[in-house]
Design an enzyme around this catalytic site. Structure first.
Site, PDB file in Angstrom:
ATOM      1  N   GLU A 204      33.701  34.907  43.205  1.00 10.94           N
ATOM      2  CA  GLU A 204      32.890  35.905  43.001  1.00 10.94           C
ATOM      3  C   GLU A 204      31.724  35.336  42.339  1.00 10.94           C
ATOM      4  O   GLU A 204      30.415  35.629  42.817  1.00 10.94           O
ATOM      5  CB  GLU A 204      33.325  37.069  41.886  1.00 10.94           C
ATOM      6  N   SER A 288      50.743  27.660  43.610  1.00  6.14           N
ATOM      7  CA  SER A 288      52.423  27.230  43.228  1.00  6.14           C
ATOM      8  C   SER A 288      52.983  27.481  44.534  1.00  6.14           C
ATOM      9  O   SER A 288      52.560  28.180  45.553  1.00  6.14           O
ATOM     10  CB  SER A 288      53.054  28.197  42.165  1.00  6.14           C
ATOM     11  N   ASP A 369      36.130  41.819  37.657  1.00 14.93           N
ATOM     12  CA  ASP A 369      34.875  42.110  38.320  1.00 14.93           C
ATOM     13  C   ASP A 369      33.480  41.866  37.230  1.00 14.93           C
ATOM     14  O   ASP A 369      33.884  42.027  36.143  1.00 14.93           O
ATOM     15  CB  ASP A 369      34.603  43.740  38.460  1.00 14.93           C
TER      16      ASP A 369
END
Length: 832
Positions: A204, A288, A369
């Protein structure tokens, strides 16, 4: 020594000086050896432990791994606290200073910025708020564990007895004595692991930073969507075989975010980067592998389960192995479990009990966010109204200096993290600020899930435990002794009223909010799929027919596809075959790129290595060395000229997809080198430049003969102690660090030994453990840890598993009482 009188006086004095030096060295060596050994634990004999109801026995095998036997849960976890403190108390103490934002109490101003970030995020405060929410049994066992740790502290009051690190710390900070352990100390570490696996904050942030320099459509090229046609999903279809979820809900709309202020975003990036390296710092390779096969696909007729979590490399390993056994399993004492946990956290995080086995990979949903806020010193705008900020002052104690006061501001969306690295006005001129909304900052009940999983006996009780596993959200694979295999997505995943979480959004408009969380019943799950196997490798969980938005930033499926191919085409597998898959190093993007390199590379030294390469990457591979050098140079030459720091390529599978698309667009603007004003480069120009520069680099570093190049000489792992390993004082670093060692595998492959193209080929992230659980015979299960069970430098168990780990070897995993007793080399008894 009459004969010395016959020597010339310069020689006599030289011998005397040498003798004096030798005496000093011997005394210093003796002191050092005494100091080191003073902290070694007692592994045999008897110890009285106040608070025990009955006797507790601890067996340790040749790798120093404890298996604990008791008659009640309280005794069992009290003993676990004591035993873990024996091996890893410094690590536990260091970690709680991280989570509380108190590192500067130990190390002075050098860690002040890290403390500021942690205090701003408020990990400790969240953990304190979580404790009352937990089940009474969970709190009781957390307290029992803490009591065991504190008994060890009372038995070892001298810090020199506790760990060598305290003696080294004494040179810088005198008089330090660790506080008693608390239940909150244990819970707080879950916040650090959530940060380590914090999903897409960096993506982001990277998009927003790149947006400031490039048009949105060009930035979007760097974040391609998951290719559901080419790559596998964990769960197929919108309906699951047991009808557990329907795929209901509404997909959030893609939204054009407000232009983010570059200065505030840079401050956020700086805040993330001052966090300790052992917390990952957003490395894209953190992920993973796990997969499980049914008895129809195994040689035993029962399931096999494999797991290897990819985390930051550190010394000692982030994992601590232990077994927790009620001598007689009853409703009153239901624990019979073994596996891997974290130092300071009771229970077992990954492993198996007498009925079920489980493994984790990072689900990586978008649970955070970044909100752009319009602020004054004390308010933030929301729907046209100035709301008061939540403001608190944190006092940070600094060893060798004066306390520092930190003002933490928060909006309704969360803490303002753009403030951290400077004062509010400098970080956000004109009232621009960035706040973080993140599920891990809300109190939850993940600690309950650990104990519930440890005592689960079937799919129903396991899923009930998974429903409490809120943060960090993980892919859970499951197998049981009855022959069932399953998958469950848990986690607290937000529902957005607007936006898709890919870019920062306005915090002032009241439109981009979270409207609750996805119900557990609607999260993807499957039991006994027709395929007979389930593979998870951070790839997309389910196809795009599933309506709720989990994330747009999956791993791109290269590891998952390779594991899927090997399992699907491997016939009947045994534990050894599962382990071989874990070590697979095939470079999945090489078949796409190599033909282009062969087309252009005539005359480039090393090019012929690629002509017959099988795309594997063992340590002795010359083609792997050349290919990875070319890949790194290609990324640097293609993207660094246009992308700002924070958006540049690390070389992982997202960049495989970006370059795959660009290879079909030879005149795309990304190929042009912005530094050459009088030329417009295209694809082949940059590919040829990368080939030549990689060849020159390897000639300089590895020699003129390409046949002698070795991937392992470039791709090395240095196990760095998380506290003193980067002190800058060479003798101290040599005491606590180990390596370098040569490592195979590479970026975004099954054997995921990750490196950063911006920094070089040195390994940053690793399969931090490997396990294969055999549900036909739990004593036949296998495991390996990155380092060893002990946190004491120079202990025989400090890094005794590392060379085995590097070779891909595993160790037997005794589970039943008979097998544990047979393997025991030490036995310690705790008495009330």
């Amino acid at each position: 020594m009459k004969f010395m009188r016959q020597w010339p006086w310069p020689l006599r004095w030289g011998v005397r000086a040498l003798a004096l030096v030798m005496v000093v060295v011997l005394v210093a060596t003796g002191w050092f050896v005494w100091t080191v050994r003073k902290a070694f634990p007692t592994y045999d004999g008897q110890i009285k432990m106040p608070g025990l109801v009955g006797e507790v026995t601890v067996h340790r095998d040749s790798y120093g791994i404890p298996q604990i036997y008791a008659d009640s849960p309280e005794d069992l976890f009290r003993a676990q606290g004591y035993v873990t403190a024996q091996d890893r108390f410094w690590e536990m103490d260091f970690r709680r200073h991280i989570t509380a934002g108190r590192l500067s109490e130990l190390f002075g101003e050098a860690t002040l910025d890290t403390d500021k970030v942690t205090r701003t995020l408020g990990w400790r405060k969240t953990a304190e708020a979580e404790l009352p929410l937990l089940e009474p049994e969970t709190r009781q066992l957390l307290e029992a564990y803490a009591a065991g740790v504190n008994t060890w502290l009372k038995d070892n009051p001298d810090t020199a007895q506790q760990s060598l690190e305290y003696s080294v710390l004494g040179f810088q900070r005198t008089g330090y004595r660790p506080e008693e352990w608390t239940a909150v100390d244990s819970v707080a570490w879950l916040k650090a692991m959530a940060w380590d696996l914090r999903s897409n904050i960096e993506e982001e942030l990277g998009r927003a930073i790149a947006d400031a320099k490039l048009p949105t459509e060009r930035v979007d090229q760097l974040y391609p969507g998951y290719d559901f046609r080419r790559m596998p999903t964990i769960v197929t279809g919108g309906e699951v075989t047991d009808g557990s979820f329907t795929g209901g809900g509404t997909r959030a709309k893609t939204d054009d975010a407000a232009q983010a202020p570059a200065r505030a975003l840079t401050s956020v990036l700086e805040a993330i980067r001052v966090m300790p390296d052992d917390l990952g710092n957003g490395d894209a390779e953190l992920g993973s592998n796990s997969w499980v096969i049914s008895g129809e696909r195994s040689t035993t007729g029962k399931p096999l389960l494999a797991n290897d979590p990819h985390l930051s490399a550190q010394m000692p390993s982030v994992w601590y192995q232990t077994g927790l056994h009620c001598r007689t399993v009853t409703d009153a004492c239901p624990y019979d479990v073994t596996g891997f946990t974290f130092s300071g956290l009771p229970g077992v995080v990954i492993g198996h009990n007498h009925k079920v086995a489980w493994g984790f990979t990072n689900l990586a949903p978008d649970v955070s966010d970044l909100y752009l806020e319009k602020t004054t010193a004390t308010t933030a705008e929301y729907k046209g109204v100035q709301e008061p900020l939540q403001i608190r002052t944190e006092k940070i104690e600094v060893a060798g200096g004066k306390p520092v006061e930190l003002t933490v501001r928060a909006t309704r969306h969360g803490p303002i993290i753009s403030d951290v690295m400077s004062d509010a006005e400098a970080a956000a001129p004109g009232g621009e600020a960035v706040a973080l909304r993140w599920t891990a900052l809300d109190p939850g009940k993940t600690a309950d899930a650990i104990f519930q999983m440890n005592r689960a006996t079937d799919w129903t009780t396991f899923r009930a435990a998974a429903s409490s596993f809120e943060v960090p959200a993980q892919n859970l694979v499951y197998a049981d002794v009855e022959g069932n295999i399953g998958y469950q997505s848990p986690g607290r995943i937000p529902i957005r009223t607007e936006g898709d979480g890919t870019r920062p959004v306005p915090g002032w408009d009241g439109v981009h909010e979270w409207d609750g969380f996805l119900p557990f019943e609607e999260l993807p799950t499957v039991l006994n799929p027709d395929s007979g196997y389930i593979v998870t490798a951070n790839n997309a969980v389910i196809g795009d027919s599933y309506e709720p938005l989990l994330t747009k930033d999956w791993a791109y499926g290269y590891r998952a596809q390779r594991i899927d191919d090997l399992v699907r085409n491997g016939g009947r597998l045994d534990a050894a075959a599962m382990g071989e898959i874990q070590m697979d190093g095939r470079q999945g993007f090489a078949p796409i790129l190599v033909p282009h390199l062969l087309r252009l590379g005539a005359g480039v030294k090393g090019i012929e290595l690629l002509r017959t390469w099988d795309y594997s990457q063992p340590v002795d591979s010359a083609p792997a060395a050349f290919f990875n050098a070319v890949w790194r140079q290609l990324l640097l030459r293609t993207f660094n000229d246009e992308l700002p720091e924070g958006a540049r390529p690390d070389g992982g599978d997202r960049w495989f997809e970006v370059v795959r698309t660009l290879l079909d667009r030879p005149a795309d603007p990304y190929w042009d080198d912005a530094a050459t004003a009088n030329a417009t480069e295209q694809r082949d120009d940059i590919l040829l430049r990368a080939l030549r520069e990689a060849s020159a680099e390897l000639v300089e570093r590895l020699g003129a003969d390409p046949s002698g190049w070795r991937w392992g000489e470039l791709h090395t792992l240095t196990l760095t102690n998380e506290s003193f390993g980067t002190s800058g004082i060479t003798p101290i670093e040599k005491i606590f660090n180990r390596g370098p060692i040569e490592v195979g595998g590479g970026k975004s492959v099954v054997n995921a030994a990750g490196w950063d193209a911006q920094e070089g080929y040195e390994v940053k992230t690793v399969p931090s453990l490997r396990l294969v659980a055999d549900l036909a015979d739990l004593d036949a299960s296998r495991y390996i840890n990155l380092t060893g069970s002990s946190g004491h430098a120079f202990s025989p168990y400090y890094w005794d598993q590392t060379k085995l780990w590097a070779r891909g070897d595993t160790i037997p995993w005794p589970f039943t009482a008979k097998a544990v007793e047979k393997s025991a080399e030490h036995t310690l008894t705790f008495k009330p």
